[in-house]
Motif scaffolding. Structure first.
Motif, short mmCIF file in Angstrom:
data_model
loop_
_atom_site.label_atom_id
_atom_site.label_comp_id
_atom_site.label_asym_id
_atom_site.label_seq_id
_atom_site.Cartn_x
_atom_site.Cartn_y
_atom_site.Cartn_z
N LEU A 183 0.87 -1.18 0.00
CA LEU A 183 0.00 0.00 0.00
C LEU A 183 0.91 1.23 0.00
N ASN A 184 0.87 2.01 -1.07
CA ASN A 184 1.76 3.17 -1.20
C ASN A 184 1.20 4.38 -0.48
N ARG A 185 0.91 4.21 0.81
CA ARG A 185 0.38 5.33 1.61
C ARG A 185 0.94 5.23 3.01
N ARG A 186 1.73 6.22 3.37
CA ARG A 186 2.34 6.23 4.70
C ARG A 186 1.31 6.57 5.77
N GLY A 187 1.72 6.31 7.03
CA GLY A 187 0.91 6.73 8.17
C GLY A 187 -0.36 5.91 8.36
N SER A 188 -1.28 6.45 9.16
CA SER A 188 -2.55 5.78 9.43
C SER A 188 -3.67 6.34 8.56
N GLN B 218 -2.83 1.78 9.40
CA GLN B 218 -4.21 1.36 9.58
C GLN B 218 -4.39 -0.10 9.18
N VAL B 219 -3.73 -0.50 8.09
CA VAL B 219 -3.78 -1.90 7.67
C VAL B 219 -3.13 -2.79 8.72
N GLN B 220 -2.03 -2.31 9.30
CA GLN B 220 -1.34 -3.07 10.35
C GLN B 220 -2.27 -3.30 11.55
N THR B 221 -3.02 -2.28 11.93
CA THR B 221 -3.95 -2.41 13.06
C THR B 221 -5.01 -3.46 12.79
N PRO C 63 13.14 -6.45 10.01
CA PRO C 63 12.78 -7.36 11.12
C PRO C 63 12.08 -8.62 10.60
N ASP C 64 12.19 -9.68 11.39
CA ASP C 64 11.50 -10.92 11.05
C ASP C 64 10.00 -10.67 11.07
N PHE C 65 9.27 -11.33 10.18
CA PHE C 65 7.83 -11.09 10.09
C PHE C 65 7.12 -12.32 9.53
N ASP C 66 5.84 -12.37 9.79
CA ASP C 66 4.94 -13.30 9.10
C ASP C 66 4.21 -12.57 7.98
N ILE C 67 3.77 -11.34 8.32
CA ILE C 67 3.10 -10.50 7.33
C ILE C 67 3.78 -9.14 7.32
N LEU C 68 4.18 -8.68 6.15
CA LEU C 68 4.84 -7.37 5.99
C LEU C 68 3.91 -6.45 5.23
N ILE C 69 3.59 -5.28 5.83
CA ILE C 69 2.81 -4.26 5.12
C ILE C 69 3.79 -3.15 4.74
N SER C 70 3.86 -2.82 3.47
CA SER C 70 4.90 -1.89 3.03
C SER C 70 4.44 -1.05 1.85
N GLY D 270 5.44 -16.24 0.24
CA GLY D 270 4.49 -17.13 -0.41
C GLY D 270 3.37 -16.35 -1.09
N VAL D 271 2.86 -15.31 -0.39
CA VAL D 271 1.72 -14.55 -0.87
C VAL D 271 2.07 -13.07 -0.94
N ALA D 272 1.63 -12.40 -1.99
CA ALA D 272 1.74 -10.94 -2.11
C ALA D 272 0.38 -10.40 -2.50
N ALA D 273 -0.02 -9.26 -1.93
CA ALA D 273 -1.33 -8.69 -2.23
C ALA D 273 -1.25 -7.17 -2.25
N PHE D 274 -2.06 -6.56 -3.13
CA PHE D 274 -2.18 -5.10 -3.21
C PHE D 274 -3.50 -4.70 -2.55
N ILE D 275 -3.42 -3.77 -1.60
CA ILE D 275 -4.61 -3.35 -0.87
C ILE D 275 -5.45 -2.39 -1.69
N ASP D 276 -4.83 -1.41 -2.34
CA ASP D 276 -5.56 -0.40 -3.12
C ASP D 276 -4.79 -0.13 -4.41
N PHE D 277 -4.91 -1.05 -5.35
CA PHE D 277 -4.17 -0.93 -6.61
C PHE D 277 -4.72 0.21 -7.46
N ASP D 278 -5.99 0.54 -7.32
CA ASP D 278 -6.59 1.60 -8.13
C ASP D 278 -5.90 2.94 -7.92
N ALA D 279 -5.37 3.16 -6.71
CA ALA D 279 -4.66 4.42 -6.44
C ALA D 279 -3.42 4.55 -7.32
#
Length: 575
Positions: free
Chosen positions: A289-294, A357-360, A387-394, A408-417
């Motif tokens: 997700l190319n959006r910083r912050g919450s 926000q996605v992390q929360t 850092p070690d992770f199971d899920i990375l939001i970046s 194993g898995v990659a996903a885009f939260i808001d690709f339309d942006a």
């Protein structure tokens, strides 16, 4: 003897200076000299020698700066081509070249017809492909590899450890390329980091092609998603295309969010199921997700005032982790309890989504998982300390780890942006980002969207690279974009809004009246961010078939109009 001198300043020149007798035997084109300029002294470059000057009273050259010439005739020809294309002065062009060279030896020309190649291959195979290319050269042993940033340079240097004939550099290293190199390899040439953001705003690929033709070295472009401009050259037969059979990662699966409009949250059921499956089998997951912050925007509930940066015309983003508001363009911050500047009440409501926000939400869905957010630059020395992770939001900053990080898995939260940015390359950039993220996944790639019929998404879902480039080239030709036509953005920056806008309007009127047939000139408009770091910005766009002719036309108009004090004018080619 008279020396013609130019300076690394936005002044066209040249300026004539008298050569003292004791320096006459050492004076030559290519020397750096110290001269009196304005109220002080300035270092300049000698670009010509004359027997006489139309100016009667000349200042003498004070001293020579080096033991010998630092550029030769070939370098001067390149600098003239460079300034004619990018709209800077000759002095700025020479300054850019010499400032980015590790030594000041003149460039060497090789009598060789350059071979241009394009290797379409995934990031994980770059090191092996570079070794393969090097094995094909026997006579010339010097190789330069250009990479987008220092993080990827570090990773590639580790993989190529032990190869003394290879140097790895970033954007500015392109000015070191000359006939001493057998081949220059450019990795991921489509990356936005290759575009210089300060004047002269050069594009590394274009500079590399020019230097290759002038100095006689081969070029090997390497990447999974070559730019539309490079693809067009390959289709014209000017660049030889080599297809790689190595797997490029899983084909993207589209998740139409209109089917889940009554499902709360940012994570759709298909993405949630994929993350859950990866956690059960011990695989990592990456969410982009190319959006910083919450939150992206904060508005006052009482008076609807939007909280903005005091130095930029940009809404502040709210970071829950830091407990304060941040500007995305400058270093300005505001505390979390800031009151409304209009109604003086602290009744804010933040909207929009961000990485935090996605992390929360993920922590609520998967409380036992290691969930890490990665959204901002880190120190070069810490490039491998993710850092070690199971899920990375970046954000797309995760690309600095491509080739070394697998999930194993990659996903885009808001690709339309990504598709809806104010940029002629937004469709290509979104397509390229999806391919690079896909190369980091081994099992599944999911894209959340409300625009599943878009040609970018359709081609991604089919894994059809040719289909995407066909459509993109067709649209760019219809709209008059690069590589078929070119746009020159003239930008005015000033501290006073009115005078900056008036200067832009004055030049626009002059351009419109004298524009040659086939040119298009747009009226002056405020930049996407009209005020940035207390500087007001206005743009005029000029469309033409050829860049050097358009730049020469713009320069001739600018020279006829007196510039206002404290207003800076720059040019950006195909922004």
């Amino acid at each position: 003897m008279i020396s013609q001198v130019v300076f690394d300043l936005p002044l066209e020149g040249p300026f004539d200076y008298l050569v003292p007798e004791h320096l006459a035997s050492h004076m030559a084109v290519g020397r750096r000299v110290k001269v009196s300029f304005g109220a002080g002294s300035q270092i300049g470059f000698v670009t010509g020698l004359l027997e006489q000057s139309p100016i009667s009273k000349l200042k003498p050259i004070q001293s020579l700066c080096d033991a010998s010439a630092v550029f030769n005739g070939q370098d001067l020809i390149f600098a003239r081509d460079f300034c004619a294309y990018y709209g800077c002065s000759l002095g700025e062009a020479l300054g850019t070249v010499l400032r980015n060279k590790k030594d000041l030896k003149p460039s060497v020309r090789r009598d060789h017809k350059p071979v241009l190649s394009l290797y379409r291959c995934p990031p994980g195979s770059y090191a092996a492909k570079i070794r393969e290319i090097m094995d094909g050269y026997r006579v010339y042993s010097y190789f330069l590899v250009l990479v987008p940033d220092v993080f990827r340079a570090q990773a590639l240097a580790q993989e190529l450890k032990g190869l003394e004939s290879v140097k790895i550099g970033t954007r500015s290293s392109v000015f070191e390329c000359d006939g001493q190199h057998g081949c220059v390899i450019m990795v991921d040439e489509q990356d936005a980091s290759y575009k210089q953001e300060q004047t002269p705003m050069y594009e590394t690929r274009q500079v590399l092609l020019t230097r290759s033709e002038m100095y006689g070295f081969d070029i090997a472009f390497m990447g999974i998603s070559p730019s539309v401009e490079l693809t067009a050259l390959a289709r014209e037969g000017k660049v030889k295309l080599h297809e790689e059979t190595t797997a490029k990662g899983p084909v993207a699966r589209l998740v139409d969010l209109s089917n889940y409009k009554f499902v709360p949250g940012l994570i759709s059921p298909p993405v949630r199921d994929a993350l859950e499956g990866a956690l059960k089998t011990g695989r990592k997951s990456i969410l982009v997700l190319n959006r910083r912050g919450s939150y992206r925007l904060t508005r006052c509930v009482d008076c609807a005032e939007i909280l903005k940066c005091t130095h930029c015309d940009s809404p502040l983003i709210y970071s829950r982790a830091e407990g304060k508001f941040l500007c995305r363009h400058c270093t300005y911050t505001a505390p979390g309890d800031t009151v409304c500047p209009k109604c003086h009440r602290p009744s804010w409501r933040s909207i929009g989504i961000g990485v935090e926000q996605v992390q929360t939400e993920l922590k609520r869905l998967f409380p036992q998982a290691k969930i890490t957010a990665f959204e901002r630059a880190i120190k070069t020395s810490e490039a491998k300390l993710l850092p070690d992770f199971d899920i990375l939001i970046s954000t797309q900053a995760v690309l600095r780890f491509q080739g070394t990080l697998q999930a194993g898995v990659a996903a885009f939260i808001d690709f339309d942006a990504e598709l809806n940015r104010l940029d002629m390359r937004s469709a290509f950039n979104a397509f390229s980002l999806a391919l690079h993220i896909s190369s980091m996944a081994t099992e599944a790639v999911l894209i959340q969207t409300r625009n599943s019929d878009h040609y970018v998404l359709q081609n991604l879902s089919r894994g059809d690279l040719k289909g995407f480039y066909d459509e993109e080239l067709k649209l760019r030709k219809e709209l008059g974009f690069s590589p078929f036509k070119h746009w020159v953005k003239i930008n005015w920056r000033g501290k006073i809004e009115k005078s900056t806008q008036e200067q832009a309007l004055q030049v626009y009127n002059a351009l419109s009246k004298s524009a040659p047939a086939g040119y298009a000139v747009t009226p002056p408009l405020a930049d996407a961010v009209g005020r940035k770091r207390d500087w007001f910005r206005f743009n005029v766009m000029v469309q033409a078939d050829r860049v050097p002719q358009a730049v020469a036309f713009i320069k001739s108009v600018l020279q006829q109009i007196k510039r206002r004090s404290r207003v800076i004018v720059t040019m950006n080619i195909d922004p």
